[in-house]
Design a protein around this motif. Structure first.
Motif, mmCIF file in Angstrom:
data_model
loop_
_atom_site.group_PDB
_atom_site.id
_atom_site.type_symbol
_atom_site.label_atom_id
_atom_site.label_comp_id
_atom_site.label_asym_id
_atom_site.label_seq_id
_atom_site.Cartn_x
_atom_site.Cartn_y
_atom_site.Cartn_z
ATOM 1 N N UNK A 27 0.823 -1.207 0.000
ATOM 2 C CA UNK A 27 0.000 0.000 0.000
ATOM 3 C C UNK A 27 0.852 1.251 0.000
ATOM 4 N N UNK A 28 1.980 1.197 0.699
ATOM 5 C CA UNK A 28 2.852 2.368 0.806
ATOM 6 C C UNK A 28 3.337 2.840 -0.563
ATOM 7 N N UNK A 33 -4.544 4.536 -2.514
ATOM 8 C CA UNK A 33 -4.998 3.294 -1.880
ATOM 9 C C UNK A 33 -5.583 3.614 -0.512
ATOM 10 N N UNK A 34 -6.614 2.871 -0.146
ATOM 11 C CA UNK A 34 -7.191 2.959 1.190
ATOM 12 C C UNK A 34 -6.749 1.731 1.961
ATOM 13 N N UNK A 341 -8.866 -7.606 -4.069
ATOM 14 C CA UNK A 341 -9.479 -6.371 -3.595
ATOM 15 C C UNK A 341 -8.524 -5.199 -3.766
ATOM 16 N N UNK A 342 -7.266 -5.431 -3.472
ATOM 17 C CA UNK A 342 -6.271 -4.378 -3.629
ATOM 18 C C UNK A 342 -6.077 -4.030 -5.102
ATOM 19 N N UNK A 343 -6.041 -5.033 -5.951
ATOM 20 C CA UNK A 343 -5.838 -4.787 -7.383
ATOM 21 C C UNK A 343 -7.052 -4.108 -8.026
ATOM 22 N N UNK A 346 -8.369 -1.028 -4.940
ATOM 23 C CA UNK A 346 -7.361 -0.213 -4.249
ATOM 24 C C UNK A 346 -7.641 -0.074 -2.746
ATOM 25 N N UNK A 347 -8.116 -1.169 -2.153
ATOM 26 C CA UNK A 347 -8.357 -1.229 -0.707
ATOM 27 C C UNK A 347 -7.528 -2.372 -0.126
ATOM 28 N N UNK A 348 -6.810 -2.085 0.943
ATOM 29 C CA UNK A 348 -5.962 -3.092 1.574
ATOM 30 C C UNK A 348 -6.578 -3.580 2.881
#
Length: 390
Positions: A27-28, A33-34, A341-343, A346-348
């Motif tokens: 995420x960093x 990104x959330x 979900x991240x891809x 954009x939520x981690x």
């Protein structure tokens, strides 16, 4: 050419990295990104606590302290625990100031666990316990807690898990990642089993101030348990002091004495400025805790309702600041759900299996974030779940 594989301690090299930090690092590097992944308060350390640290620097308090910590801080810890959780400790021999609660956990495990000893670890639970046991040469024995039991450790589960090799019970309540707590009746049933054994309890109470439906009760306050319990806590969660890296361990003098010896050789003492800030936190920080807990409670209800409305089963957490929704309806594993979900949105979040194999089928979401962040994250997760639910 040097072969590092031949140099590394393979016992250590085989330990997997933290599943939490993996997603934090990803995420960093992503824009917009959330993250609901990191268990860190979004509050700044209250000003009067920061001011106490600043004032200590202005006064020139920049030297080593006692290995055990400032006597004033140990007294403040003792007073606080007696006042808030009704358990009393002698600040001269039963309190040790550590680099966060994490060091206190490691110290106790290294102090009492020998190769071949078994350590009972209720799971899902925080990621550090089992690796610390492995580093000490012990054997980590998971005891699976279940949503239908509100992720409590039951007396029957404990009784079935104990063997002649059991040396230590890790007692991580309020629990990270589930938000489960143990009520007084539960603790009394656990105590009844342990009183006639030599099993030590590592009671990790770092979230003890953050309970919502019932007051936290320390297992050390149950008759017959103080003499066999090391109470571990700190300042990171309740006072939003993660970067100050300060915690403490309280327990029987014979155990604290040897833990202090390990601490002496590995650490020396904790940062002096943090110790002075912590004195202020303990003596005058109750209102800060109440304010932050009230805000977390509002966020907790928002997040639980959000997951249930999108069709995900979600246990209502009674402590800490995490939800642990079940994502099995999507057909994804915990890791696949988190990665996609991240891809896609954009939520981690953190895959539940980062907290033990029993966490498979769940994800951990922290609500130590603003209402706006949580609302937008839930919107994106809901869209993802609707797209992929079977």
């Amino acid at each position: 050419m040097i072969s590092y594989d031949n140099i590394l301690n393979q016992h250590v090299a085989a330990i997997p990295p933290s599943g939490i930090r993996k997603f934090f690092d990803i995420v960093a590097e992503r824009k917009d990104a959330i993250s609901l992944g990191v268990g860190e308060p979004d509050f700044v350390t209250p000003w009067h606590i920061r001011d106490a640290g600043i004032y200590s620097l202005e006064k020139g308090h920049t030297y080593y302290t006692s290995n055990s910590g400032l006597s004033e801080l140990r007294q403040a810890v003792s007073n606080y625990l007696a006042r808030r959780f009704h358990v009393e400790y002698d600040p001269q021999g039963e309190v040790l100031i550590t680099v966060g609660g994490s060091e206190a956990i490691d110290l106790l495990i290294r102090t009492i666990v020998a190769p071949g000893d078994e350590v009972l670890v209720p799971e899902p639970s925080f990621v550090c316990y089992s690796p610390c046991v492995t580093l000490a040469g012990g054997i980590s024995v998971p005891v699976v807690t279940k949503a239908e039991d509100e992720f409590r450790l039951t007396a029957d589960q404990l009784r079935a898990a104990i063997t002649p090799k059991t040396k230590l019970l890790v007692f991580p309540f309020p629990n990270n990642p589930t938000g489960g707590i143990m009520r007084k009746k539960d603790l009394e049933e656990i105590a009844e089993i342990l009183r006639d054994t030599d099993i030590i309890v590592l009671s990790d109470e770092i979230y003890g101030e953050l309970t919502y439906d019932a007051e936290h009760v320390s297992i050390a306050s149950i008759p017959g348990m103080k003499e066999r319990t090391i109470l571990v806590s700190g300042f990171s969660k309740a006072y939003a002091m993660t970067g100050w890296r300060l915690g403490y361990a309280c327990g029987p003098t014979p155990l604290i004495k040897v833990m202090t010896k390990v601490h002496q050789y590995a650490i020396m003492c904790t940062p002096t400025v943090s110790q002075y800030a912590a004195i202020e936190a303990l003596n005058h920080g109750d209102k800060d805790i109440a304010m932050m807990r009230e805000e977390y409670n509002h966020r907790r209800r928002l997040m639980v309702d959000g997951f249930r409305k999108m069709g995900l089963s979600c246990f209502e957490p009674h402590g800490a600041f995490y939800t642990f929704p079940c994502i099995q309806s999507t057909g994804f594993s915990s890791t696949t759900f988190a990665e996609r979900l991240l891809d896609e949105e954009n939520v981690a979040v953190v895959p539940g299996n980062a907290f033990g194999a029993s966490g498979e089928g769940y994800i951990r979401c922290s609500y130590a974030y603003s209402i706006g962040t949580i609302t937008e994250a839930l919107k994106r997760i809901g869209r993802f779940v609707e797209k992929h639910s079977k």
